[in-house]
Design an enzyme around this catalytic site. Sequence first.
Site, PDB file in Angstrom:
ATOM      1  N   TRP A  41      -5.006  66.799   8.402  1.00 29.45           N
ATOM      2  CA  TRP A  41      -5.308  68.131   8.940  1.00 29.45           C
ATOM      3  C   TRP A  41      -4.225  69.150   8.593  1.00 29.45           C
ATOM      4  CZ3 TRP A  41      -5.208  63.685  11.947  1.00 29.45           C
ATOM      5  CH2 TRP A  41      -4.021  63.393  12.598  1.00 29.45           C
ATOM      6  N   GLU A  54      -7.008  68.810  16.834  1.00 33.59           N
ATOM      7  CA  GLU A  54      -6.290  69.212  18.042  1.00 33.59           C
ATOM      8  C   GLU A  54      -6.890  68.551  19.278  1.00 33.59           C
ATOM      9  OE1 GLU A  54      -3.510  70.958  18.504  1.00 33.59           O
ATOM     10  OE2 GLU A  54      -3.246  71.179  16.342  1.00 33.59           O
ATOM     11  N   THR A  60      -3.089  61.374  22.511  1.00 36.55           N
ATOM     12  CA  THR A  60      -3.351  60.244  21.613  1.00 36.55           C
ATOM     13  C   THR A  60      -2.363  60.304  20.458  1.00 36.55           C
ATOM     14  OG1 THR A  60      -5.720  60.338  22.139  1.00 36.55           O
ATOM     15  CG2 THR A  60      -5.077  59.085  20.190  1.00 36.55           C
ATOM     16  N   GLY A 100      -9.830  58.739  24.609  1.00 39.26           N
ATOM     17  CA  GLY A 100      -9.516  59.309  25.912  1.00 39.26           C
ATOM     18  C   GLY A 100     -10.735  59.885  26.608  1.00 39.26           C
ATOM     19  N   TYR A 139      -3.326  76.616  24.572  1.00 34.87           N
ATOM     20  CA  TYR A 139      -2.561  75.884  23.557  1.00 34.87           C
ATOM     21  C   TYR A 139      -3.425  75.573  22.335  1.00 34.87           C
ATOM     22  CZ  TYR A 139      -0.035  72.294  21.075  1.00 34.87           C
ATOM     23  OH  TYR A 139       0.588  71.585  20.084  1.00 34.87           O
ATOM     24  N   ASP A 157       4.694  72.977  22.584  1.00 34.64           N
ATOM     25  CA  ASP A 157       4.305  71.707  23.179  1.00 34.64           C
ATOM     26  C   ASP A 157       5.558  71.000  23.684  1.00 34.64           C
ATOM     27  OD1 ASP A 157       5.555  70.811  20.893  1.00 34.64           O
ATOM     28  OD2 ASP A 157       3.848  69.648  20.142  1.00 34.64           O
ATOM     29  N   CYS A 211      19.543  63.082  14.738  1.00 34.96           N
ATOM     30  CA  CYS A 211      20.048  64.304  14.094  1.00 34.96           C
ATOM     31  C   CYS A 211      20.545  64.065  12.674  1.00 34.96           C
ATOM     32  CB  CYS A 211      21.170  64.906  14.935  1.00 34.96           C
ATOM     33  SG  CYS A 211      20.872  64.918  16.705  1.00 34.96           S
TER      34      CYS A 211
END
Length: 314
Positions: A41, A54, A60, A100, A139, A157, A211
């Site tokens: 995507w 989305e 998930t 879900g 969102y 998010d 990092c």
Amino acid sequence: MSDADADVDSGTDEPSVPDDLEPVRESLIAWYEADHRSYPWRETDDAYEILVSEVMSQQTQLDRVVDAWEDFLERWPTTAELAAADRADVVGFWTDHSLGYNNRAKYLHEAAGQVEAEYDGEFPETPEELQELMGVGPYTANAVASFAFNSGNAVVDTNVKRVLYRAFDVPDDDSAFEERANELMPAGRSRVWNNAIMELGGVACRQTPRCDEVGCPWREWCSAYATGDFTAPDVPTQPSFEGSRRQFRGRVIGTLREYDELELDALGHRIRVDYVPEGEYGRAWLEGLLSDLADDGLVEVEKRNGETLARLTR
């Protein structure tokens, strides 16, 4: 001392976003474009395909979504075909792929019907318009606008919140996160920017940070990297900042940025007013703090002519 250093040194809650944002922006985009996780995507700007990704991605894991996303689009490649499908088949697909809550499948089916009936098969392009679709909240609407039309605001998010909290001391407040995220995002580049900052949170600034391992492009500006405190809203909190080791690690870093090197007691007196060489917060305490910073590769400690000297790692 820079504004960011002052924030670390003082222990205030004011976010330490740098004044000059261009290097911050360009370093992140360059890091993302050089190498990032490949998801199908991310290779499309088709609003329907992005909406499906989305909705499937809600709670998930992304790696599990890939096969389901490809199977779903093979079966219903357009909103017209999804809208014409039997809702029971769509819900059954959702259940079979363990995606879900089944109401997400129902909402996606109904949203496809809205696109066909109310928008002549063409997706609306702004976050505000996209929220008119069934089951599409702020969102998701912003994500679709960003990735399909490059017209969204900053996506915020859990990963993005973690990055902003750690890197720039943005307080754990939704409005503060949104304000700073939009301040950082370069105008007209929501597609690449939102992908990049979410990738940063998903790959480098995870709950257990990586990092140096993945070459985080924000290390030179990052408060958490400087202080060693990688607390975040979704990571167990540490004791309060005031008087904490995090605060004094930050003070050591901030102070050593002003000097080539400092002798132990000179440094101690500069970072806390109650420093007493032989006291509770004296040489032994400061040597322990410097040892931690040295282990993290942030400072160097050297014995010279009977004196202990500290400087930033060169």
